[in-house]
Scaffold this motif. Sequence first.
Motif, PDB file in Angstrom:
ATOM      1  N   TYR A 213       0.860  -1.173   0.000  1.00 40.96           N
ATOM      2  CA  TYR A 213       0.000   0.000   0.000  1.00 40.96           C
ATOM      3  C   TYR A 213       0.898   1.226   0.000  1.00 40.96           C
ATOM      4  O   TYR A 213       1.858   1.315   0.781  1.00 40.96           O
ATOM      5  CB  TYR A 213      -0.911   0.020   1.226  1.00 40.96           C
ATOM      6  CG  TYR A 213      -1.799   1.252   1.277  1.00 40.96           C
ATOM      7  CD1 TYR A 213      -2.962   1.315   0.511  1.00 40.96           C
ATOM      8  CD2 TYR A 213      -1.470   2.344   2.073  1.00 40.96           C
ATOM      9  CE1 TYR A 213      -3.779   2.439   0.542  1.00 40.96           C
ATOM     10  CE2 TYR A 213      -2.284   3.469   2.104  1.00 40.96           C
ATOM     11  CZ  TYR A 213      -3.437   3.512   1.338  1.00 40.96           C
ATOM     12  OH  TYR A 213      -4.230   4.624   1.367  1.00 40.96           O
ATOM     13  N   TYR A 321      -6.295  -2.762   1.758  1.00 47.06           N
ATOM     14  CA  TYR A 321      -5.220  -1.825   1.426  1.00 47.06           C
ATOM     15  C   TYR A 321      -4.213  -2.334   0.392  1.00 47.06           C
ATOM     16  O   TYR A 321      -3.730  -1.542  -0.423  1.00 47.06           O
ATOM     17  CB  TYR A 321      -4.465  -1.431   2.698  1.00 47.06           C
ATOM     18  CG  TYR A 321      -5.314  -0.654   3.665  1.00 47.06           C
ATOM     19  CD1 TYR A 321      -5.476   0.724   3.538  1.00 47.06           C
ATOM     20  CD2 TYR A 321      -5.999  -1.301   4.695  1.00 47.06           C
ATOM     21  CE1 TYR A 321      -6.273   1.431   4.411  1.00 47.06           C
ATOM     22  CE2 TYR A 321      -6.805  -0.602   5.579  1.00 47.06           C
ATOM     23  CZ  TYR A 321      -6.941   0.769   5.430  1.00 47.06           C
ATOM     24  OH  TYR A 321      -7.732   1.466   6.276  1.00 47.06           O
ATOM     25  N   GLY A 324      -3.255  -0.828  -3.080  1.00 49.66           N
ATOM     26  CA  GLY A 324      -3.911   0.469  -3.162  1.00 49.66           C
ATOM     27  C   GLY A 324      -2.970   1.639  -2.956  1.00 49.66           C
ATOM     28  O   GLY A 324      -1.767   1.467  -2.689  1.00 49.66           O
TER      29      GLY A 324
END
Length: 423
Positions: A213, A321, A324
Amino acid sequence: MAENRPVVVLVDAYTSAQYLPPQFRALGAELAHVQSTPELMSSMPAPDLGVYRHRIVHHDLDATVAQLRRLAPVCVLAGQEPGVELADVLSERLGLVGNGTARSEARRDKYAMAEALRAAGLHCADQLQSSDPEALVEWAVGTGFPVVVKPRKSAAGDNVYICGSAQEVREAAKAVLGSDTIYCETNGEALAQSFLPGTEYVVDMVSHDGRRYVCGVWEYQRRMLPSGRNIYDRERLLAADEHPAPDLIAYVDRALDVLGVRYGPSHAEVMLTPQGPALVEVGARIAGNMHPGFHDRCAGGNQATLTALAYLRPDEFDDGYAGGRFRRRGEAVCCTTSTELCGVVEGIDEAVVDEIRGLDAVYGLNLKLAPGELIRPTVDLYSSTMRIFLAAATMEDIMRDYRRIETLKDRVYRVRDIEESKR
C-alpha cells in the motif's frame, strides 16, 4: 505476559518509531523492545521504554533469541535504521515472517543497495567506496563533478557533501572517515556517488508478503548552505496520480522487490533525473515525517497504523489496502526548521510555541530540543530544531504560515552561550 495477547518486538525504536507502539497496542498487542547497543544512542532522542512490557539489551545473539523465544512473539521489526539487520536476523532465527537475511546488507549499506539495483537493471548512481581519500578523488575526477560523498550506513543527511572539485572530495572523504555515523558506527570507508540531477521525492509504503500500500509521495524542498551541505527544509504531499508520482511508485515497487522488502514499512528517497527515477536510498523502517493524525487527515491513512494492521490483521490489510494508494485530502507540508544558533537551551518560550501552534495551517509540531541540551547550527535532520506539520485547502495558505514560522523559529528556544553556562 497477558494470556492470548500477541507480542510485537521493535528493535531500536528511536525517533518516529515512537508512533508504532500505540498502534500495535490498539490492536491488542503488547510490546517488547530490543536495544542493539549496550547504551542508548546519544545522537537521537531516547525511546520511551516505559511503553514496553519487556526490554532487552542485546549483547549476544543466542541469548537474545532465547529471551525472545520465551515471549513467543508474532513479529520482529526495526524501529530505526540501526535495527534493520538485527531485526532480520532475529525474525529469521525465530521462524517469523520477515524480510530475511539474504538481502539485509543491501537494505542497510548504500553501496550494496545501489549495486543490487544496478544488477537488476534499475537506474541508479555510479559509485566507489574506499578508505583512501585519494582513490575517491581519482574516481571523482574521472567521473566528473559534482559528486556526492557520504557514509555508507547513515541517514538524515549526516555527513553528506556535494563536491564540485577534487579538493572538496578530499576534504569530504576525510570528514566522513574521521567520524562516526549518527548511529555510533565507525566510518571505515566513504562512499562517492555520481550526482543525480533533478528533484528529490519520498515514497512511503507498507508491505505484506510483497503486496504493498502506498502511504504517500512527497516532494522535497532543500536548502543549500554556504558549506555545501544540502539540508532538508520542507516536503509537500503529491496526489497519487499527480506527475511524477505514478512513475516513482512503479520504480520503488521494483526496487523493494530487488532489495527483498516483503514485509513492513519502507521509506524510499528517489531522484527524478532526466533518465527517469533513480534511488538515493531506502530504509526498511517507518518514515521520519510520521505523525499518524496528520497523515490520516491529509492522506487518509498513516504508515504506523497500517504497519500494525499488516502484521496483526494481515487479511484485513490485504482486503482493504494491499495494492492500493493513498488519497490526498488537501495540501500538506512537513517543515523542518533550521538554525544558526549555538549554545545551551535554557528554556522554551511557550508564548512563541503557542503562536506557531495557533497559525491556521499548523496541524501540530514537535520540539526537538529540551532545556539543558545543546543547540548548534543545522547541518542535517538531527540538528534541526522543530518538525512542523501544515495542512490547508491551498498552498498559498500553507506558505503564508510557513513564512511566519521562519520569522519565529529562532525565538522558540532561549539560548545561553556555552561558556556562560559553565560559570
